[in-house]
Design a protein around this motif. Structure first.
Motif, PDB file in Angstrom:
ATOM      1  N   ASP A 196      -8.016 -35.436-101.589  1.00  0.00           N
ATOM      2  CA  ASP A 196      -8.476 -35.042-100.259  1.00  0.00           C
ATOM      3  C   ASP A 196      -7.328 -34.333 -99.555  1.00  0.00           C
ATOM      4  N   ARG A 197      -7.672 -33.667 -98.463  1.00  0.00           N
ATOM      5  CA  ARG A 197      -6.654 -33.028 -97.630  1.00  0.00           C
ATOM      6  C   ARG A 197      -6.817 -33.553 -96.220  1.00  0.00           C
ATOM      7  N   SER A 198      -5.712 -33.948 -95.597  1.00  0.00           N
ATOM      8  CA  SER A 198      -5.849 -34.665 -94.333  1.00  0.00           C
ATOM      9  C   SER A 198      -4.556 -34.618 -93.530  1.00  0.00           C
ATOM     10  N   TYR A 199      -4.673 -34.911 -92.227  1.00  0.00           N
ATOM     11  CA  TYR A 199      -3.519 -35.285 -91.430  1.00  0.00           C
ATOM     12  C   TYR A 199      -3.018 -36.638 -91.937  1.00  0.00           C
ATOM     13  N   TRP A 200      -1.749 -36.933 -91.617  1.00  0.00           N
ATOM     14  CA  TRP A 200      -1.290 -38.307 -91.818  1.00  0.00           C
ATOM     15  C   TRP A 200      -1.730 -39.140 -90.622  1.00  0.00           C
ATOM     16  N   GLN A 201      -1.388 -38.688 -89.427  1.00  0.00           N
ATOM     17  CA  GLN A 201      -1.814 -39.335 -88.179  1.00  0.00           C
ATOM     18  C   GLN A 201      -1.800 -38.262 -87.087  1.00  0.00           C
ATOM     19  N   SER A 202      -2.953 -37.658 -86.864  1.00  0.00           N
ATOM     20  CA  SER A 202      -3.007 -36.480 -86.000  1.00  0.00           C
ATOM     21  C   SER A 202      -2.656 -36.781 -84.555  1.00  0.00           C
ATOM     22  N   ALA A 243      -2.384 -30.538-107.714  1.00  0.00           N
ATOM     23  CA  ALA A 243      -1.928 -29.259-107.174  1.00  0.00           C
ATOM     24  C   ALA A 243      -0.422 -29.270-106.933  1.00  0.00           C
ATOM     25  N   GLY A 244       0.209 -28.114-107.122  1.00  0.00           N
ATOM     26  CA  GLY A 244       1.649 -28.011-106.886  1.00  0.00           C
ATOM     27  C   GLY A 244       1.968 -27.812-105.424  1.00  0.00           C
ATOM     28  N   LEU A 245       1.442 -28.698-104.586  1.00  0.00           N
ATOM     29  CA  LEU A 245       1.572 -28.579-103.137  1.00  0.00           C
ATOM     30  C   LEU A 245       2.083 -29.892-102.549  1.00  0.00           C
ATOM     31  N   THR A 246       2.157 -29.964-101.230  1.00  0.00           N
ATOM     32  CA  THR A 246       2.688 -31.140-100.552  1.00  0.00           C
ATOM     33  C   THR A 246       1.680 -32.279-100.560  1.00  0.00           C
ATOM     34  N   HIS A 247       2.139 -33.477-100.936  1.00  0.00           N
ATOM     35  CA  HIS A 247       1.295 -34.672-100.968  1.00  0.00           C
ATOM     36  C   HIS A 247       1.892 -35.741-100.050  1.00  0.00           C
ATOM     37  N   SER A 304      -8.394 -54.590-111.779  1.00  0.00           N
ATOM     38  CA  SER A 304      -7.310 -53.774-111.229  1.00  0.00           C
ATOM     39  C   SER A 304      -7.168 -54.054-109.742  1.00  0.00           C
ATOM     40  N   SER A 305      -6.167 -53.429-109.132  1.00  0.00           N
ATOM     41  CA  SER A 305      -6.111 -53.410-107.676  1.00  0.00           C
ATOM     42  C   SER A 305      -7.152 -52.413-107.189  1.00  0.00           C
ATOM     43  N   ASP A 306      -7.320 -52.313-105.873  1.00  0.00           N
ATOM     44  CA  ASP A 306      -8.136 -51.234-105.348  1.00  0.00           C
ATOM     45  C   ASP A 306      -7.272 -49.983-105.223  1.00  0.00           C
ATOM     46  N   TRP A 307      -7.913 -48.850-104.932  1.00  0.00           N
ATOM     47  CA  TRP A 307      -7.174 -47.604-104.748  1.00  0.00           C
ATOM     48  C   TRP A 307      -6.268 -47.703-103.513  1.00  0.00           C
ATOM     49  N   TYR A 308      -5.095 -47.111-103.615  1.00  0.00           N
ATOM     50  CA  TYR A 308      -4.197 -47.080-102.467  1.00  0.00           C
ATOM     51  C   TYR A 308      -3.398 -45.778-102.461  1.00  0.00           C
ATOM     52  N   LEU A 309      -2.741 -45.506-101.334  1.00  0.00           N
ATOM     53  CA  LEU A 309      -1.938 -44.292-101.198  1.00  0.00           C
ATOM     54  C   LEU A 309      -0.527 -44.573-101.708  1.00  0.00           C
ATOM     55  N   SER A 365      -1.710 -30.018 -93.675  1.00  0.00           N
ATOM     56  CA  SER A 365      -1.408 -29.338 -94.935  1.00  0.00           C
ATOM     57  C   SER A 365      -1.188 -30.290 -96.093  1.00  0.00           C
ATOM     58  N   GLY A 366      -1.209 -31.608 -95.826  1.00  0.00           N
ATOM     59  CA  GLY A 366      -0.893 -32.575 -96.871  1.00  0.00           C
ATOM     60  C   GLY A 366      -2.100 -32.977 -97.691  1.00  0.00           C
ATOM     61  N   TYR A 367      -1.867 -33.159 -98.987  1.00  0.00           N
ATOM     62  CA  TYR A 367      -2.913 -33.645 -99.887  1.00  0.00           C
ATOM     63  C   TYR A 367      -2.774 -35.153-100.078  1.00  0.00           C
ATOM     64  N   LEU A 368      -3.877 -35.788-100.377  1.00  0.00           N
ATOM     65  CA  LEU A 368      -3.915 -37.228-100.646  1.00  0.00           C
ATOM     66  C   LEU A 368      -4.329 -37.438-102.092  1.00  0.00           C
ATOM     67  N   ARG A 369      -3.532 -38.205-102.810  1.00  0.00           N
ATOM     68  CA  ARG A 369      -3.874 -38.550-104.187  1.00  0.00           C
ATOM     69  C   ARG A 369      -3.821 -40.061-104.298  1.00  0.00           C
ATOM     70  N   TYR A 370      -4.876 -40.675-104.783  1.00  0.00           N
ATOM     71  CA  TYR A 370      -5.012 -42.126-104.760  1.00  0.00           C
ATOM     72  C   TYR A 370      -4.682 -42.710-106.131  1.00  0.00           C
ATOM     73  N   ILE A 371      -4.052 -43.891-106.098  1.00  0.00           N
ATOM     74  CA  ILE A 371      -3.664 -44.553-107.339  1.00  0.00           C
ATOM     75  C   ILE A 371      -4.113 -46.011-107.302  1.00  0.00           C
ATOM     76  N   LEU A 372      -4.105 -46.660-108.455  1.00  0.00           N
ATOM     77  CA  LEU A 372      -4.350 -48.099-108.538  1.00  0.00           C
ATOM     78  C   LEU A 372      -3.426 -48.708-109.579  1.00  0.00           C
ATOM     79  N   ALA A 373      -3.215 -50.003-109.470  1.00  0.00           N
ATOM     80  CA  ALA A 373      -2.418 -50.753-110.440  1.00  0.00           C
ATOM     81  C   ALA A 373      -3.359 -51.529-111.342  1.00  0.00           C
ATOM     82  N   PHE A 374      -2.984 -51.661-112.618  1.00  0.00           N
ATOM     83  CA  PHE A 374      -3.819 -52.409-113.561  1.00  0.00           C
ATOM     84  C   PHE A 374      -2.969 -53.322-114.432  1.00  0.00           C
TER      85      PHE A 374
END
Length: 362
Positions: A173-179, A307-311, A256-261, A353-362
């Motif tokens: 996703d693409r989002s503000y961090w805290q607008s 993407a090769g952009l800011t996350h 697993s865990s749930d998705w997190y940032l 301009s920031g992208y969000l990529r979600y991860i989980l632990a297993f």
């Protein structure tokens, strides 16, 4: 005359011991003794999945009394068990561990799987494979193998079984961090430190070891509480709200865990792979891991490549440099990773301009 006859009859009935309308009470049966209670063995687990070389401690409880319990594996090539119930996984397959007393027994099915590797596909049932299994639903790719609970006490407490690695989701996703951060008047991490006891404040310093800790799960859960507090309803952290929404679309398995940032360290691992020194000052750490994960993504459909952009990371920035500019803007920014070269930096929270990529632990 009649009165005289009735008197004689009553006298005769009394003489022979009879009474009129006297009930006859039958003999009551003897009470039966209580049956001997059935003895049952209860195990702490009935099914477990282990990787080759892993160990697991089974425990057994008798429902009645006490006695010696013996342990046995029906497939010693796959898993063995010692006299205390400790199971050791040896090779891929299944084995049934039996706990037995003089009067009862109980069983635990042990499934032994391969140790995962970076680039393996991860499925919605919690399994993984080196080659894509088209009969299953892939929800991510393993990008790091190790124990993420070593740094993150919250993850270790809430998901102690998740000690095998990290998975990146297939969509971004693409989002503000805290607008609307400026209206809040303070950092998110300050509010967390003052109001939350179960999670650490989601902040790192460029000059401290904190930037090298895998704390994404802790950070995400802490900021979730920030967003849920009524006093913060006008300036939520949109990056974390998007993470929560992602969970509803792409369900994580129960194992697993749930998705997190991700934290900054986890973003660095996703983009560049392992780096031993302070990731904030790494010079051109590269993006080799990002390229490799994208190669694995290419086997899948309906995905977003890395993407090769800011996350965005899940951490605020604690400026430790002495120049006034860093101190002035410090509370306005959150930590980012630039996926073109792996550089760890900061971005203004109200930038879209920031992208969000979600991860989980297993």
């Amino acid at each position: 005359m009649k009165t005289y006859l009735f008197s004689i009859l009553a006298t005769l009935l009394v003489a022979v011991g009879c009474t009129v309308d006297e009930p006859i009470t039958p003999n009551e049966p003897e009470p039966k003794p209580d049956p001997t209670p059935e003895v049952v063995i209860t195990l702490n687990e009935s099914e477990i999945t282990l990787q080759k070389g892993e160990e697991f401690q089974l425990s057994a409880t008798l429902s009645e009394g006490s006695g010696e319990i013996s342990w046995e594996s029906d497939n010693k090539k796959v898993a063995i068990v010692d006299r205390t119930g400790k199971v050791i996984a040896l090779t891929v397959g299944e084995a049934t561990i039996t706990a037995r007393s003089a009067e009862a027994e109980a069983h635990c099915l042990v499934s032994v799987v391969e140790k995962p590797k970076v680039g393996w596909y991860y499925y919605d049932d919690g399994s993984y494979s080196s080659k894509l299994d088209h009969e299953k639903r892939a929800i991510g790719v393993i990008f790091w193998v190790g124990d993420p609970t070593a740094d993150d006490a919250a993850l270790r407490r809430e998901h102690p079984e998740c000690k095998h690695g990290l998975v990146v989701g297939l969509k971004h996703d693409r989002s503000y961090w805290q607008s609307n951060f400026s209206a809040s008047g303070e950092r998110v991490s300050v509010w967390v430190a003052e109001n939350v006891s179960e999670y650490e404040a989601p902040i790192v310093s460029n000059l401290a070891e904190s930037v090298n800790r895998m704390m994404g799960y802790n950070n995400t859960k802490a900021i979730e509480l920030y967003n849920e507090a009524n006093e913060n309803r006008n300036w939520p952290v949109e990056a974390i709200a998007a993470t929560v929404a992602y969970r509803d679309k792409y369900k994580a398995p129960a194992t697993s865990s749930d998705w997190y940032l991700p934290s900054p360290k986890e973003l660095a691992l996703l983009c560049s792979g392992e780096y031993d020194d302070n990731i904030y000052f790494a010079k051109e750490p590269g993006n080799d891991n990002r390229k490799f994960i994208n190669e694995r993504f290419a086997e899948l459909s309906d995905i977003n490549s890395l993407a090769g952009l800011t996350h965005w990371s899940s951490a605020e920035f604690d400026e430790r440099e002495v120049d006034e500019e860093s101190i002035r803007v410090g509370w306005m920014v959150a930590v980012t990773a630039y996926f073109n070269d792996g550089d760890i930096s900061v971005g203004f929270k109200d930038s879209n301009s920031g992208y969000l990529r979600y991860i989980l632990a297993f």
